[in-house]
Design a protein around this motif. Sequence first.
Motif: not given
Length: 205
Positions: A5, A14, A41
């Motif tokens: 992350d 995500w 993403i």
Amino acid sequence: FHSVDEELGPDQRWSTWLEVERGSRGPEPRPSWVVTEQAAIDTELGVLKTGKEADVFLLERAVEAIGDNPAKSSLLAAKRYRTEEHRSFHRSTSYVEGRRTRNSRDSRAMAKKTSHGRSVAAGQWAYAEWDALNRLWKAGVPVPYPVQVDGTELLMEFIDDGEGGAAPRLAQVRPSKELLGVYFEQLRNGMRELARAGLAHGDLS
């Protein structure tokens, strides 16, 4: 060791495609541009429109090339419904009238208008629009393809103006006489399919 992350920017996440329930993903056959890879993403690019009950954001869902799989990307409109205390439209109950949640905890929370209850109610708005878009898409009505719904967020196809911007509202268009005739036929056909689906359009702007 570090969290993946940390590689994402402040306006990224995500893809949530595989996190939502199966019935919360767009109908098949899905358009080829829909990005379904887990490694995709989502990048928020800005606000498209603010409204009385929700705001619409421009979102890019993209995945890099992996092995023999090419890179893919698509632009989506992310409509996010507000909870009741942040909504300026006060007739919201009429739009979700008759809809009940099976979860008794959610029902009690909605009746007491707790923070959780307001969140559930906002989600009902999103699912009501999700259901309508799915029915219309399957009926052949020219509506944006519904990509997925997740809580209070509805992701749908982004319709552009051919120059990179958002398509204008119908009331803002000043087409030629010939193009106006094409628009009218499309509108008439759409309304016909709408009626066959058992729905009525409340706002043609």
